[in-house]
Design an enzyme around this catalytic site. Structure first.
Site, PDB file in Angstrom:
ATOM      1  N   CYS A   4      -0.996-120.232 -56.734  1.00  0.00           N
ATOM      2  CA  CYS A   4      -1.485-119.081 -55.965  1.00  0.00           C
ATOM      3  C   CYS A   4      -3.010-118.991 -56.065  1.00  0.00           C
ATOM      4  CB  CYS A   4      -0.837-117.794 -56.483  1.00  0.00           C
ATOM      5  SG  CYS A   4      -1.562-116.314 -55.749  1.00  0.00           S
ATOM      6  N   HIS A  46       1.177-110.954 -60.197  1.00  0.00           N
ATOM      7  CA  HIS A  46       1.454-111.577 -58.900  1.00  0.00           C
ATOM      8  C   HIS A  46       2.586-110.831 -58.188  1.00  0.00           C
ATOM      9  CE1 HIS A  46       1.602-114.753 -55.858  1.00  0.00           C
ATOM     10  NE2 HIS A  46       2.893-114.434 -55.815  1.00  0.00           N
ATOM     11  N   HIS A  97      -0.495-113.289 -52.122  1.00  0.00           N
ATOM     12  CA  HIS A  97      -0.666-112.468 -53.336  1.00  0.00           C
ATOM     13  C   HIS A  97      -1.174-111.149 -52.775  1.00  0.00           C
ATOM     14  CE1 HIS A  97      -2.151-112.092 -57.740  1.00  0.00           C
ATOM     15  NE2 HIS A  97      -2.476-110.946 -57.140  1.00  0.00           N
ATOM     16  N   HIS A  99      -2.828-108.014 -51.410  1.00  0.00           N
ATOM     17  CA  HIS A  99      -4.243-107.648 -51.488  1.00  0.00           C
ATOM     18  C   HIS A  99      -4.546-106.553 -50.475  1.00  0.00           C
ATOM     19  CE1 HIS A  99      -3.733-111.091 -48.792  1.00  0.00           C
ATOM     20  NE2 HIS A  99      -4.679-110.566 -48.041  1.00  0.00           N
ATOM     21  N   HIS A 101      -7.656-105.144 -48.291  1.00  0.00           N
ATOM     22  CA  HIS A 101      -9.011-105.314 -47.779  1.00  0.00           C
ATOM     23  C   HIS A 101      -9.682-103.943 -47.810  1.00  0.00           C
ATOM     24  CE1 HIS A 101      -8.236-109.320 -45.759  1.00  0.00           C
ATOM     25  NE2 HIS A 101      -7.002-108.863 -45.769  1.00  0.00           N
TER      26      HIS A 101
HETATM   27  P1  AMP Z   1      -5.113-111.984 -45.276  1.00  0.00           P
HETATM   28  O1  AMP Z   1      -5.391-112.851 -44.083  1.00  0.00           O
HETATM   29  O2  AMP Z   1      -4.879-110.542 -44.984  1.00  0.00           O
HETATM   30  O3  AMP Z   1      -4.004-112.596 -46.122  1.00  0.00           O
HETATM   31  O4  AMP Z   1      -6.442-112.002 -46.142  1.00  0.00           O
HETATM   32  C1  AMP Z   1      -6.804-113.070 -46.943  1.00  0.00           C
HETATM   33  C2  AMP Z   1      -8.284-112.986 -47.142  1.00  0.00           C
HETATM   34  O5  AMP Z   1      -8.638-113.858 -48.212  1.00  0.00           O
HETATM   35  C3  AMP Z   1      -9.101-113.459 -45.914  1.00  0.00           C
HETATM   36  O6  AMP Z   1      -9.900-112.355 -45.458  1.00  0.00           O
HETATM   37  C4  AMP Z   1      -9.943-114.602 -46.456  1.00  0.00           C
HETATM   38  O7  AMP Z   1     -11.253-114.612 -45.930  1.00  0.00           O
HETATM   39  C5  AMP Z   1      -9.918-114.345 -47.952  1.00  0.00           C
HETATM   40  N1  AMP Z   1     -10.115-115.506 -48.794  1.00  0.00           N
HETATM   41  C6  AMP Z   1      -9.491-116.705 -48.691  1.00  0.00           C
HETATM   42  N2  AMP Z   1      -9.905-117.530 -49.673  1.00  0.00           N
HETATM   43  C7  AMP Z   1     -10.811-116.840 -50.400  1.00  0.00           C
HETATM   44  C8  AMP Z   1     -11.616-117.145 -51.542  1.00  0.00           C
HETATM   45  N3  AMP Z   1     -11.564-118.341 -52.151  1.00  0.00           N
HETATM   46  N4  AMP Z   1     -12.440-116.189 -52.011  1.00  0.00           N
HETATM   47  C9  AMP Z   1     -12.516-114.986 -51.404  1.00  0.00           C
HETATM   48  N5  AMP Z   1     -11.779-114.626 -50.342  1.00  0.00           N
HETATM   49  C10 AMP Z   1     -10.945-115.550 -49.840  1.00  0.00           C
HETATM   50 ZN    ZN Z   2      -0.889-114.778 -57.256  1.00  0.00          ZN
END
Ligand code: AMP
Ligand code: ZN
Length: 113
Positions: A4, A46, A97, A99, A101
């Site tokens: 993950c 997780h 995982h 999250h 925003h």
């Molecule tokens: P979602 O599309 O809602 O699942 O959001 C996932 C978010 O993770 C996206 O906005 C990506 O830009 C962000 N993301 C992906 N990889 C990374 C990373 N290595 N560091 C920071 N953000 C990331």
């Molecule tokens: Zn995770």
């Protein structure tokens, strides 16, 4: 969950720009920001997605909202901000995982796209 991405970020195996951390929550900058402020707020535990929240793990979700409120005060963004959690691929979830925003610094349209 060794594969993950966000678990690896929490463990420091993948670099991130950390904004805040406590025992249960980690906050870092989104790598591809869609607003002047674009943080990702995640539990250290997780949980794959929002529809996996239940009575045994929901305390961390409540704590996440406390952290978001605290950060909003520290950043002085009382004018408004948006919190989004995409659940499932159709809704736009790309990292499985859970999250949240946290978006601020511009106007946001409604309904969401
Ligand atoms: P979602 O599309 O809602 O699942 O959001 C996932 C978010 O993770 C996206 O906005 C990506 O830009 C962000 N993301 C992906 N990889 C990374 C990373 N290595 N560091 C920071 N953000 C990331
Ligand atoms: Zn995770």
């Amino acid at each position: 969950m060794n594969d993950c991405l966000f678990c690896k970020i929490i463990k420091g195996e993948i670099p991130s720009k950390k904004i805040y951390e406590d025992e249960t929550v980690y906050v870092f900058e989104d790598i591809n920001p869609t607003a002047p402020i674009h943080y990702l707020v995640i539990p250290k535990e997780h949980i794959s997605r929002l529809d996996e929240v239940n009575e045994s793990n929901s305390a961390v979700i409540s704590h996440i909202y406390e952290v978001i409120a605290k950060l909003s005060k520290e950043m002085d963004i009382k004018d408004g901000f948006r919190v989004v959690s995409n659940c499932g691929e159709t809704a736009g979830q790309s990292v499985f995982h859970i999250h949240f925003h946290m978006l601020a610094g511009r106007d946001f349209g409604w309904p969401a796209g």
